[in-house]
Design a protein around this motif. Structure first.
Motif: not given
Length: 279
Positions: A26-35, A148-153, A192-194, A200-203
């Motif tokens: 869900n890109a909304t959360g990341l967009k909010i974090q970025h702002e 931390g939230l997405i390290h174990d995806m 998780g890496y794949a 398309n998250l940052p490297d």
């Protein structure tokens, strides 16, 4: 054929098939974090992104009024919550709420494992952010929370695929708890890496998902070290997939890297106990 290899074969076959349905970021959360991470975040933009989603709005308000923020007066609007808690805290709540939607299954067994994984992910996010703030790395606090939230995806992907192949009949019976945990332990980093690359998250997030269990420490990578220590901290408190994993946290290379003592780490453990409300 070895049970693990047979199970892995089914997972790989599903992932390469046309019917594969992957978890969706869900890109909304990341967009909010970025702002929120900007030196001068636009509060109106953050408020609009949240209020455009009624479900997100209600969950943000629920958490903003939870015991974790004890001492706060009841808030009834996103605007009031942002004024009281700050845009960065609201951004963290938003990304938590948006990502939790992925951790759902109608199968009780898979659902139970997803719940434990979610608790671990949230605990790691809060821990990583706390470490950043405590160690004078406030500029990286937002990234630390997300990492931390997405390290174990990768574990979520394995559970999601297991659920799918079980429902379609490709898998005759649910794998044992032991087998499923073995597969997640051994392969969640590569999956998780794949998955994060697929999103398309940052490297730097992708690398953390892939490398956070490597024996070679990346001491030049503050973010990686935060997530590694946060991961160990949550596991030591039993906030994870396997219950309490004994560890003298103050003696770990990661704690030594940040110069954290037993007393300081005890403060983090107290913070994590309070954070269980997010699960």
């Amino acid at each position: 054929m070895d049970q693990q290899q047979s199970f892995l074969g089914i997972i790989k076959a599903y992932l390469t098939s046309r019917k594969a349905v992957l978890p969706v970021f869900n890109a909304t959360g990341l967009k909010i974090q970025h702002e929120a991470s900007k030196p001068e975040p636009d509060m109106a933009v953050i408020e609009k992104m949240i209020t455009c989603d009624p479900s997100l709005t209600s969950q943000v308000l629920r958490i903003a009024n939870s015991a974790f923020y004890k001492g706060m007066q009841k808030v009834s609007t996103v605007h009031t919550a942002m004024v009281r808690l700050g845009s960065r805290e609201i951004a963290n709540i938003a990304i938590l709420v948006s990502q939790k939607r992925q951790f759902h299954s109608k199968d009780p067994f898979i659902s139970g494992l997803m719940q434990k994984l979610w608790q671990h992910s949230v605990g790691t996010a809060i821990s990583a952010q706390w470490i950043a703030n405590r160690c004078g790395l406030r500029k990286k606090a937002q990234e630390a929370f997300t990492a931390g939230l997405i390290h174990d995806m990768g574990k979520l992907l394995i559970l999601t695929v297991t659920d799918a192949v079980r429902r379609t009949g490709t898998l005759n019976r649910m794998p044992s708890d032991i087998l499923l945990n073995e597969v997640m332990d051994n392969f969640h980093s590569v999956y998780g890496y794949a998955l994060l690359r697929h999103w398309n998250l940052p490297d730097h997030y992708c690398r953390i998902a892939r490398d956070h269990h490597k024996t070679d420490l990346e001491k030049e990578n503050d973010l990686m070290m935060m997530v590694r220590l946060a991961d160990k901290t949550t596991n030591s408190l039993g906030i994870g997939m396997r219950g309490v994993e004994s560890c003298v946290l103050a003696a770990t290379p990661e704690a030594d890297f940040f110069g954290l003592s037993e007393i300081t780490i005890a403060e983090l453990e107290i913070k994590l106990e309070d954070a269980r409300v997010f699960s």
